[in-house]
Design an enzyme around this catalytic site. Sequence first.
Site, PDB file in Angstrom:
ATOM      1  CG  HIS A 182       6.793  -3.294  -3.988  1.00  0.00           C
ATOM      2  ND1 HIS A 182       5.979  -2.487  -3.220  1.00  0.00           N
ATOM      3  CD2 HIS A 182       6.996  -2.611  -5.150  1.00  0.00           C
ATOM      4  CE1 HIS A 182       5.695  -1.381  -3.895  1.00  0.00           C
ATOM      5  NE2 HIS A 182       6.306  -1.427  -5.069  1.00  0.00           N
ATOM      6  CD  GLU A 183       9.839  -3.295  -7.617  1.00  0.00           C
ATOM      7  OE1 GLU A 183       9.137  -3.140  -8.630  1.00  0.00           O
ATOM      8  OE2 GLU A 183      10.023  -2.380  -6.790  1.00  0.00           O
ATOM      9  CG  HIS A 187       4.852  -3.262  -9.459  1.00  0.00           C
ATOM     10  ND1 HIS A 187       3.681  -2.579  -9.186  1.00  0.00           N
ATOM     11  CD2 HIS A 187       5.832  -2.605  -8.780  1.00  0.00           C
ATOM     12  CE1 HIS A 187       3.940  -1.555  -8.380  1.00  0.00           C
ATOM     13  NE2 HIS A 187       5.240  -1.547  -8.112  1.00  0.00           N
ATOM     14  CG  HIS A 221       2.869   1.799  -5.812  1.00  0.00           C
ATOM     15  ND1 HIS A 221       3.655   2.808  -6.311  1.00  0.00           N
ATOM     16  CD2 HIS A 221       3.663   0.696  -5.771  1.00  0.00           C
ATOM     17  CE1 HIS A 221       4.867   2.334  -6.569  1.00  0.00           C
ATOM     18  NE2 HIS A 221       4.891   1.061  -6.257  1.00  0.00           N
ATOM     19  CB  CYS A 276       4.236 -19.491 -17.379  1.00  0.00           C
ATOM     20  SG  CYS A 276       4.372 -17.937 -16.451  1.00  0.00           S
ATOM     21  CG  ASN A 304       3.116 -25.747 -15.115  1.00  0.00           C
ATOM     22  OD1 ASN A 304       3.100 -24.533 -15.279  1.00  0.00           O
ATOM     23  ND2 ASN A 304       4.046 -26.511 -15.643  1.00  0.00           N
TER      24      ASN A 304
END
Length: 202
Positions: free
Chosen positions: A142-143, A146, A152, A197, A200
Amino acid sequence: TPEQQRYVDLFIVVDHGMFMKYNGNSDKIRRRIHQMVNIMKEAYSTMYIDILLTGVEIWSNKDLINVQPAAPQTLDSFGEWRKTDLLNRKSHDNAQLLTSTDFNGPTIGLAYVGSMCDPKRSTGVIQDHSEQDLMVAITMAHELGHNLGISHDTGSCSCGGYSCIMSPVLSHEPSKYFSDCSYIQCWDFIMKENPQCILNKR
């Protein structure tokens, strides 16, 4: 489609309180983390995102930041530490802190939104709030969601009759499914911001 596959090289840090909570048993902590990452892999596979555990650091002597019940302050400190210390030592895309600290109020996790690949803000803090691997794994998923630009779920979002990962409140029986809304938001973020980032594998 395969060409849209993305790879999140995940680094997990375990704070001193959690080390002590598991009686200093690093092997037990590592086993738990591997179980959690497998659950996260499963959850993210439908999003065409692969979660790769690139490292675990256990603060067995003492905390390297000030971990406190105020989750925003802990997240801020962890982000600064990741940027100035961890990134200089270990190559990774995203770092999550696992803590035994009971965050204030109902909070069990906190992360920056839409921050994947940012040196400070590609981070989250997770309370080790349940004995069950699944519960804490879904909190971390969940985090991380974000960080990937997902907000949400609202009433109209669905994942086939289950409690979805981005529900504002963790269900007692959480599923490993993201909602239709989450998929759209995640790929909107990836297409618009194109975080380099995660293109790959390390």
